[in-house]
Scaffold this active site. Structure first.
Site, PDB file in Angstrom:
ATOM      1  N   LYS A 304       0.823  -1.223   0.000  1.00 27.19           N
ATOM      2  CA  LYS A 304       0.000   0.000   0.000  1.00 27.19           C
ATOM      3  C   LYS A 304       0.861   1.280   0.000  1.00 27.19           C
ATOM      4  O   LYS A 304       0.487   2.275  -0.611  1.00 27.19           O
ATOM      5  CB  LYS A 304      -0.963   0.000   1.188  1.00 27.19           C
ATOM      6  CG  LYS A 304      -2.073  -1.047   1.051  1.00 27.19           C
ATOM      7  CD  LYS A 304      -3.084  -0.931   2.169  1.00 27.19           C
ATOM      8  CE  LYS A 304      -4.068  -2.092   2.103  1.00 27.19           C
ATOM      9  NZ  LYS A 304      -5.126  -1.985   3.080  1.00 27.19           N
ATOM     10  N   ALA A 374      -2.752   0.701  15.958  1.00 29.96           N
ATOM     11  CA  ALA A 374      -2.091   1.861  15.334  1.00 29.96           C
ATOM     12  C   ALA A 374      -1.383   1.433  14.047  1.00 29.96           C
ATOM     13  O   ALA A 374      -0.383   2.017  13.640  1.00 29.96           O
ATOM     14  CB  ALA A 374      -1.111   2.483  16.321  1.00 29.96           C
ATOM     15  N   GLY A 375      -1.923   0.389  13.405  1.00 23.81           N
ATOM     16  CA  GLY A 375      -1.339  -0.088  12.143  1.00 23.81           C
ATOM     17  C   GLY A 375      -2.021   0.589  10.955  1.00 23.81           C
ATOM     18  O   GLY A 375      -2.624   1.661  11.086  1.00 23.81           O
ATOM     19  N   GLY A 481     -16.452  -6.443  10.288  1.00 25.54           N
ATOM     20  CA  GLY A 481     -15.395  -6.188   9.306  1.00 25.54           C
ATOM     21  C   GLY A 481     -15.863  -6.477   7.884  1.00 25.54           C
ATOM     22  O   GLY A 481     -15.390  -5.857   6.924  1.00 25.54           O
TER      23      GLY A 481
HETATM   24  P1  NAP Z   1      -1.015  -3.911  11.023  1.00 22.61           P
HETATM   25  O1  NAP Z   1      -0.641  -2.679  10.297  1.00 22.61           O
HETATM   26  O2  NAP Z   1      -0.061  -5.037  11.104  1.00 22.61           O
HETATM   27  O3  NAP Z   1      -1.409  -3.500  12.541  1.00 22.61           O
HETATM   28  C1  NAP Z   1      -1.730  -4.478  13.502  1.00 22.61           C
HETATM   29  C2  NAP Z   1      -2.215  -3.824  14.773  1.00 22.61           C
HETATM   30  O4  NAP Z   1      -2.631  -4.868  15.659  1.00 22.61           O
HETATM   31  C3  NAP Z   1      -1.128  -3.039  15.497  1.00 22.61           C
HETATM   32  O5  NAP Z   1      -1.695  -1.937  16.142  1.00 22.61           O
HETATM   33  C4  NAP Z   1      -0.614  -4.060  16.533  1.00 22.61           C
HETATM   34  O6  NAP Z   1      -0.081  -3.447  17.682  1.00 22.61           O
HETATM   35  C5  NAP Z   1      -1.909  -4.754  16.889  1.00 22.61           C
HETATM   36  N1  NAP Z   1      -1.679  -6.099  17.430  1.00 22.61           N
HETATM   37  C6  NAP Z   1      -1.359  -7.204  16.723  1.00 22.61           C
HETATM   38  N2  NAP Z   1      -1.253  -8.255  17.566  1.00 22.61           N
HETATM   39  C7  NAP Z   1      -1.494  -7.799  18.822  1.00 22.61           C
HETATM   40  C8  NAP Z   1      -1.534  -8.403  20.105  1.00 22.61           C
HETATM   41  N3  NAP Z   1      -1.304  -9.705  20.262  1.00 22.61           N
HETATM   42  N4  NAP Z   1      -1.829  -7.640  21.155  1.00 22.61           N
HETATM   43  C9  NAP Z   1      -2.075  -6.304  21.009  1.00 22.61           C
HETATM   44  N5  NAP Z   1      -2.052  -5.668  19.822  1.00 22.61           N
HETATM   45  C10 NAP Z   1      -1.770  -6.415  18.733  1.00 22.61           C
HETATM   46  O7  NAP Z   1      -2.347  -4.536  10.429  1.00 22.61           O
HETATM   47  P2  NAP Z   1      -3.577  -3.762   9.718  1.00 22.61           P
HETATM   48  O8  NAP Z   1      -3.423  -3.823   8.250  1.00 22.61           O
HETATM   49  O9  NAP Z   1      -3.755  -2.447  10.381  1.00 22.61           O
HETATM   50  O10 NAP Z   1      -4.787  -4.731  10.088  1.00 22.61           O
HETATM   51  C11 NAP Z   1      -5.329  -4.728  11.397  1.00 22.61           C
HETATM   52  C12 NAP Z   1      -6.692  -5.407  11.393  1.00 22.61           C
HETATM   53  O11 NAP Z   1      -7.580  -4.733  10.515  1.00 22.61           O
HETATM   54  C13 NAP Z   1      -6.637  -6.855  10.930  1.00 22.61           C
HETATM   55  O12 NAP Z   1      -7.363  -7.639  11.844  1.00 22.61           O
HETATM   56  C14 NAP Z   1      -7.340  -6.846   9.588  1.00 22.61           C
HETATM   57  O13 NAP Z   1      -8.095  -8.031   9.387  1.00 22.61           O
HETATM   58  C15 NAP Z   1      -8.275  -5.661   9.716  1.00 22.61           C
HETATM   59  N6  NAP Z   1      -8.571  -5.065   8.384  1.00 22.61           N
HETATM   60  C16 NAP Z   1      -9.852  -5.186   7.914  1.00 22.61           C
HETATM   61  C17 NAP Z   1     -10.187  -4.643   6.697  1.00 22.61           C
HETATM   62  C18 NAP Z   1     -11.599  -4.791   6.195  1.00 22.61           C
HETATM   63  O14 NAP Z   1     -11.874  -4.480   5.023  1.00 22.61           O
HETATM   64  N7  NAP Z   1     -12.509  -5.223   7.017  1.00 22.61           N
HETATM   65  C19 NAP Z   1      -9.229  -3.966   5.913  1.00 22.61           C
HETATM   66  C20 NAP Z   1      -7.927  -3.837   6.440  1.00 22.61           C
HETATM   67  C21 NAP Z   1      -7.627  -4.402   7.674  1.00 22.61           C
HETATM   68  P3  NAP Z   1       1.480  -3.043  17.762  1.00 22.61           P
HETATM   69  O15 NAP Z   1       1.581  -1.698  17.107  1.00 22.61           O
HETATM   70  O16 NAP Z   1       1.747  -3.012  19.217  1.00 22.61           O
HETATM   71  O17 NAP Z   1       2.234  -4.117  17.034  1.00 22.61           O
END
Ligand code: NAP
Length: 518
Positions: A304, A374-375, A481
């Site tokens: 992205k 915060a991802g 979601g």
């Molecule tokens: P990402 O950039 O990798 O961010 C992951 C986030 O989850 C970070 O804030 C991370 O915290 C936190 N995290 C992961 N494991 C954790 C744990 N065991 N305990 C506490 N915090 C944890 O991923 P992303 O792309 O943002 O995706 C995040 C979620 O959004 C996913 O579940 C994905 O399925 C969902 N999503 C949904 C859609 C949709 O269309 N519905 C689209 C995009 C994403 P740290 O910063 O501390 O590592």
């Protein structure tokens, strides 16, 4: 017209006959009899098989592949030559002979047999299971020189999707006198795009576990998901760029919407491995070949930010909020192959929220929102929410990331473990806590969930997370979601087609695909 050829690869005549019957039922356009698979092959077995296959009225290729080029059984060269010559006498429509054998000692007797036959044509082929040929143009020139009436075929392994473009250039140059297939996961698109470039044929397997080369799709996938029979010179291609992409539901969902609207558009899985460099090379390859007809892409992890930088590097239009988010998840190719960039994640999330609540975006003004994570997803949603001036608190495990995001968008922040003090009207989970296979975890203790809250979980696998289940039990409103996915896909459809998305079809196929995953 490009034939959809199904390889028949049974170890005995009975299983070959069953495969033939299944291929005919599934709608094969041609049969390739891979006689090198048959145990104890002899001329009688060949005759019985060819006679059986002829009853289908489909064109038949007889191949007795050299084990040096992917043949199943090791068979003496003299015997393989004899099988091909017998196949000509039996009236096969085509025989396939390796070019390297043709220029050794197969050539003269095969030419003689072909001269005596009014029917059979020759496919000259070369295979490389390790990677691309270095000199593809020369190979084609040599093969056409050796037998100008031949249909000339190469099949090589694409180690990267960028390896496919040499095959496309060959198909563009020679059209239906050629077959150019890229094997492996990275080469899947070559099997579909072949139809747009009028290749003589492309292969599909009769069913799962029947593929004779890596990356072969099933005939069912080719016909139903990728609408192979509708592909022509005017077809536009779209696709999802990512790594991995094989589990993406994008192709099923977007193709169903294109089909429902009767649009001559096909959406492909585009496995682009590597980082910015390979991503840029892929898009440069695409834009250098307008005749391929690519008109837009969904972009997913890990590309992205690469998509944003590519479009920025070209000085093209990028939706301002996408710049602020720092990520582009949609690219559109316009006139003169100019690429513009958008982010439909934030719009999809906001639409999911406001549609579920029956409110407008403006009504999110001053609403208190707790965003967990915060991802990338959190950043997109926070950009959207801050655009409509909601009051946001970011909760994240890694405090520095929460702080950074809060600074960028003027929000409050807290450590994730402070979630117990939660006091917000809207709670949005953008962490992966609760995602399959950890279905029994939730980022928010059940006791913090109140009935006047709206709980939105961006996770869509499982369709209903523990957080959403507990929120329902607490009497809160919930947003899944899947709703975010549906709304962002609808935005992409609009950007790709300038039409409204058929929402019923989008919803049905999304939920069906997601249910099949869990
Ligand atoms: P990402 O950039 O990798 O961010 C992951 C986030 O989850 C970070 O804030 C991370 O915290 C936190 N995290 C992961 N494991 C954790 C744990 N065991 N305990 C506490 N915090 C944890 O991923 P992303 O792309 O943002 O995706 C995040 C979620 O959004 C996913 O579940 C994905 O399925 C969902 N999503 C949904 C859609 C949709 O269309 N519905 C689209 C995009 C994403 P740290 O910063 O501390 O590592």
């Amino acid at each position: 017209m490009t034939y959809l050829a199904v390889p028949i690869s049974g170890k005995d005549l009975e299983s070959c006959k069953k495969q033939i019957a299944a291929a005919v039922k599934a709608g094969a356009g041609m049969l390739e009899l891979r006689t090198d698979y048959i145990e104890g092959l002899n001329v009688d077995k060949l005759r019985e098989l060819v006679e059986f296959a002829k009853q289908t009225a489909l064109p038949i290729i007889v191949t007795c592949r050299d084990s040096n080029q992917g043949g199943q059984n090791i068979l003496p060269s003299e015997f393989r030559k004899k099988i091909l010559i017998e196949a000509v006498k039996l009236g096969a429509d085509l025989i396939d002979c390796e070019y390297s054998n043709f220029i050794k000692d197969f050539g003269e007797p095969i030419k003689k047999a072909l001269a005596e036959s009014k029917k059979t044509k020759l496919i000259l082929s070369e295979h490389n299971f390790n990677g691309p040929f270095e000199n593809l143009n020369i190979i084609y020139d040599d093969m056409f020189t050796a037998y100008p009436q031949a249909i000339v075929k190469t099949a090589y392994k694409a180690n990267h999707i960028n390896d496919c473009f040499a095959a496309f250039d060959i198909l563009k140059k020679y059209g239906n006198k050629t077959i150019a297939i890229c094997m492996g996961q990275a080469g899947i698109i070559s099997r579909i795009i072949a139809a747009k470039l009028s290749a003589f044929l492309t292969f599909a397997s009769g069913g799962e576990n029947q593929e004779t080369a890596a990356g072969q799709l099933t005939i069912e996938q080719m016909k139903n998901q990728f609408r192979f029979e509708t592909i022509n010179n005017d077809t536009d291609f779209f696709g999802v760029i990512g790594e991995p992409v094989e589990h993406s539901i994008g192709p099923v969902v977007h193709n169903a919407c294109f089909a429902a609207e009767n649009l001559n558009k096909i959406y492909l899985p585009l496995l682009v491995s590597g980082s910015q460099l390979e991503f840029n090379q892929f898009l440069d390859n695409i834009t250098a070949r307008p005749w391929l007809g690519f008109r837009g892409f969904s972009v997913t992890l890990p590309h992205k930010t690469s998509a944003l930088e590519y479009a920025q590097g070209k000085g093209e239009y990028i939706e301002p909020l996408a710049v602020k988010i720092g990520a582009v998840n949609t690219l559109v190719i316009g006139l003169n192959e100019r690429i513009t960039g958008y982010n439909t994640d934030y719009a999809g999330a906001l639409d999911a929220l406001t549609n579920s609540l029956g409110i407008t975006k403006k009504q999110l003004l001053n609403k208190t929102a707790a965003v967990l994570g915060a991802g990338g997803a959190a950043r997109a949603i926070i950009a959207g929410l801050s655009d409509v001036r909601a009051k946001i608190t970011i909760y994240n495990r890694t405090v520095s990331k929460a702080q950074g995001l809060a600074t960028d968008f003027g929000c409050h922040w807290a450590e994730l473990k402070e979630i117990e003090k939660l006091d917000a009207q809207i709670v949005i989970n953008c962490t992966s806590i609760g995602m399959y296979p950890n279905n029994d975890t939730s980022p928010v203790p059940a006791k913090c969930l109140k009935k006047d809250m709206v709980i939105f979980d961006t996770i869509y696998n499982p369709l209903e997370t523990l957080l959403l289940k507990q929120a329902k039990q607490a009497g809160a409103k919930t947003v899944s979601g899947a709703e975010m996915f549906i709304n962002q896909a609808a935005e992409q459809f609009k950007l790709f087609t300038h039409k409204n998305c058929p929402m019923e079809i989008l919803r049905e196929t999304t939920f069906e695909s997601l249910r099949n995953k869990t």
